[in-house]
Motif scaffolding. Sequence first.
Motif, PDB file in Angstrom:
ATOM      1  N   GLU A   1       0.824  -1.208   0.000  1.00 39.91           N
ATOM      2  CA  GLU A   1       0.000   0.000   0.000  1.00 39.91           C
ATOM      3  C   GLU A   1       0.862   1.263   0.000  1.00 39.91           C
ATOM      4  O   GLU A   1       0.550   2.230  -0.707  1.00 39.91           O
ATOM      5  CB  GLU A   1      -0.939   0.007   1.201  1.00 39.91           C
ATOM      6  N   LYS A   2       1.943   1.234   0.764  1.00 41.76           N
ATOM      7  CA  LYS A   2       2.823   2.406   0.796  1.00 41.76           C
ATOM      8  C   LYS A   2       3.473   2.631  -0.566  1.00 41.76           C
ATOM      9  O   LYS A   2       3.500   3.759  -1.072  1.00 41.76           O
ATOM     10  CB  LYS A   2       3.889   2.241   1.877  1.00 41.76           C
ATOM     11  N   HIS A   3       4.011   1.576  -1.174  1.00 40.30           N
ATOM     12  CA  HIS A   3       4.610   1.713  -2.509  1.00 40.30           C
ATOM     13  C   HIS A   3       3.583   2.244  -3.509  1.00 40.30           C
ATOM     14  O   HIS A   3       3.874   3.144  -4.301  1.00 40.30           O
ATOM     15  CB  HIS A   3       5.138   0.366  -3.008  1.00 40.30           C
ATOM     16  N   LEU A   4       2.383   1.676  -3.479  1.00 43.27           N
ATOM     17  CA  LEU A   4       1.354   2.034  -4.455  1.00 43.27           C
ATOM     18  C   LEU A   4       0.884   3.475  -4.276  1.00 43.27           C
ATOM     19  O   LEU A   4       0.806   4.231  -5.249  1.00 43.27           O
ATOM     20  CB  LEU A   4       0.176   1.059  -4.344  1.00 43.27           C
ATOM     21  N   THR A   5       0.580   3.870  -3.058  1.00 40.68           N
ATOM     22  CA  THR A   5       0.088   5.240  -2.850  1.00 40.68           C
ATOM     23  C   THR A   5       1.180   6.272  -3.105  1.00 40.68           C
ATOM     24  O   THR A   5       0.903   7.338  -3.664  1.00 40.68           O
ATOM     25  CB  THR A   5      -0.495   5.424  -1.434  1.00 40.68           C
ATOM     26  N   THR A   6       2.420   5.960  -2.731  1.00 45.03           N
ATOM     27  CA  THR A   6       3.527   6.886  -2.994  1.00 45.03           C
ATOM     28  C   THR A   6       3.671   7.122  -4.488  1.00 45.03           C
ATOM     29  O   THR A   6       3.805   8.270  -4.947  1.00 45.03           O
ATOM     30  CB  THR A   6       4.842   6.332  -2.406  1.00 45.03           C
ATOM     31  N   PHE A   7       3.616   6.049  -5.245  1.00 47.23           N
ATOM     32  CA  PHE A   7       3.733   6.138  -6.703  1.00 47.23           C
ATOM     33  C   PHE A   7       2.579   6.921  -7.318  1.00 47.23           C
ATOM     34  O   PHE A   7       2.787   7.863  -8.089  1.00 47.23           O
ATOM     35  CB  PHE A   7       3.845   4.720  -7.257  1.00 47.23           C
ATOM     36  N   ILE A   8       1.363   6.545  -6.988  1.00 43.87           N
ATOM     37  CA  ILE A   8       0.195   7.197  -7.610  1.00 43.87           C
ATOM     38  C   ILE A   8       0.127   8.673  -7.233  1.00 43.87           C
ATOM     39  O   ILE A   8      -0.189   9.516  -8.066  1.00 43.87           O
ATOM     40  CB  ILE A   8      -1.100   6.445  -7.236  1.00 43.87           C
ATOM     41  N   ASP A   9       0.408   8.992  -5.983  1.00 46.63           N
ATOM     42  CA  ASP A   9       0.367  10.397  -5.555  1.00 46.63           C
ATOM     43  C   ASP A   9       1.435  11.239  -6.251  1.00 46.63           C
ATOM     44  O   ASP A   9       1.285  12.446  -6.364  1.00 46.63           O
ATOM     45  CB  ASP A   9       0.517  10.496  -4.036  1.00 46.63           C
ATOM     46  N   ALA A  10       2.507  10.612  -6.728  1.00 48.10           N
ATOM     47  CA  ALA A  10       3.592  11.352  -7.379  1.00 48.10           C
ATOM     48  C   ALA A  10       3.466  11.411  -8.900  1.00 48.10           C
ATOM     49  O   ALA A  10       4.214  12.129  -9.551  1.00 48.10           O
ATOM     50  CB  ALA A  10       4.935  10.726  -7.008  1.00 48.10           C
ATOM     51  N   SER A  11       2.520  10.681  -9.466  1.00 45.98           N
ATOM     52  CA  SER A  11       2.396  10.646 -10.926  1.00 45.98           C
ATOM     53  C   SER A  11       1.949  11.993 -11.484  1.00 45.98           C
ATOM     54  O   SER A  11       1.041  12.631 -10.947  1.00 45.98           O
ATOM     55  CB  SER A  11       1.398   9.566 -11.352  1.00 45.98           C
ATOM     56  N   ASP A  12       2.573  12.395 -12.572  1.00 44.42           N
ATOM     57  CA  ASP A  12       2.193  13.640 -13.243  1.00 44.42           C
ATOM     58  C   ASP A  12       1.040  13.459 -14.221  1.00 44.42           C
ATOM     59  O   ASP A  12       0.508  14.441 -14.737  1.00 44.42           O
ATOM     60  CB  ASP A  12       3.394  14.203 -14.024  1.00 44.42           C
ATOM     61  N   TYR A  13       0.646  12.213 -14.492  1.00 42.09           N
ATOM     62  CA  TYR A  13      -0.302  11.973 -15.576  1.00 42.09           C
ATOM     63  C   TYR A  13      -1.667  11.459 -15.125  1.00 42.09           C
ATOM     64  O   TYR A  13      -2.635  11.558 -15.870  1.00 42.09           O
ATOM     65  CB  TYR A  13       0.303  10.988 -16.586  1.00 42.09           C
ATOM     66  N   VAL A  14      -1.766  10.936 -13.930  1.00 37.63           N
ATOM     67  CA  VAL A  14      -3.024  10.379 -13.439  1.00 37.63           C
ATOM     68  C   VAL A  14      -4.033  11.496 -13.224  1.00 37.63           C
ATOM     69  O   VAL A  14      -3.746  12.487 -12.550  1.00 37.63           O
ATOM     70  CB  VAL A  14      -2.798   9.592 -12.121  1.00 37.63           C
ATOM     71  N   LYS A  15      -5.217  11.325 -13.800  1.00 40.26           N
ATOM     72  CA  LYS A  15      -6.287  12.314 -13.645  1.00 40.26           C
ATOM     73  C   LYS A  15      -7.144  11.993 -12.423  1.00 40.26           C
ATOM     74  O   LYS A  15      -7.491  12.867 -11.651  1.00 40.26           O
ATOM     75  CB  LYS A  15      -7.147  12.340 -14.911  1.00 40.26           C
ATOM     76  N   SER A  16      -7.525  10.727 -12.261  1.00 46.07           N
ATOM     77  CA  SER A  16      -8.267  10.296 -11.078  1.00 46.07           C
ATOM     78  C   SER A  16      -7.763   8.923 -10.677  1.00 46.07           C
ATOM     79  O   SER A  16      -7.168   8.209 -11.486  1.00 46.07           O
ATOM     80  CB  SER A  16      -9.771  10.265 -11.348  1.00 46.07           C
ATOM     81  N   LYS A  17      -7.995   8.562  -9.418  1.00 45.31           N
ATOM     82  CA  LYS A  17      -7.441   7.315  -8.915  1.00 45.31           C
ATOM     83  C   LYS A  17      -8.425   6.622  -7.980  1.00 45.31           C
ATOM     84  O   LYS A  17      -9.257   7.257  -7.334  1.00 45.31           O
ATOM     85  CB  LYS A  17      -6.137   7.570  -8.172  1.00 45.31           C
ATOM     86  N   HIS A  18      -8.288   5.321  -7.938  1.00 50.59           N
ATOM     87  CA  HIS A  18      -8.990   4.480  -6.965  1.00 50.59           C
ATOM     88  C   HIS A  18      -8.052   3.341  -6.616  1.00 50.59           C
ATOM     89  O   HIS A  18      -7.555   2.643  -7.508  1.00 50.59           O
ATOM     90  CB  HIS A  18     -10.291   3.918  -7.548  1.00 50.59           C
TER      91      HIS A  18
END
Length: 130
Positions: A51-68
């Motif tokens: 969960e830590k790896h995944l949330t760290t990555f998604i929160d840092a992405s420049d391209y993601v518009k929305s997330k779940h």
Amino acid sequence: MKNLLLALMAYLGVSVMVQAEQQVIEAGGFVHSVYFWLHNPDSQQEREAFEKHLTTFIDASDYVKSKHIGTRASSDRDVVDSSYDYTLVVTFDNKAQQDKYQSEPVHLKFVKDASHLWKKVVVYDSQSIL
């Protein structure tokens, strides 16, 4: 008076629900759905690390518009595959943005740092036609 108050509350609740609009991913929008099966799904330590790896990555992405980010829901129906441990669903404005995300350094770091935690990954990509 109590009945009037209850009727007013019910009216306001229905009014708010009617006014709520569904969010639509516009034509050309891209949805990237990823399902993960962990090696050790009963290990709380490994779940927390994933969960830590995944949330760290998604929160840092420049391209993601929305997330779940989620875990399997309790759905007892024949058509539901509940065999996975985690899901990631992200949206992008278009396929070009998703392509950039695939080679984004934070994405590559996530795969490098966390892939030892999963035994299987399945991806479903779709493009909006609305």
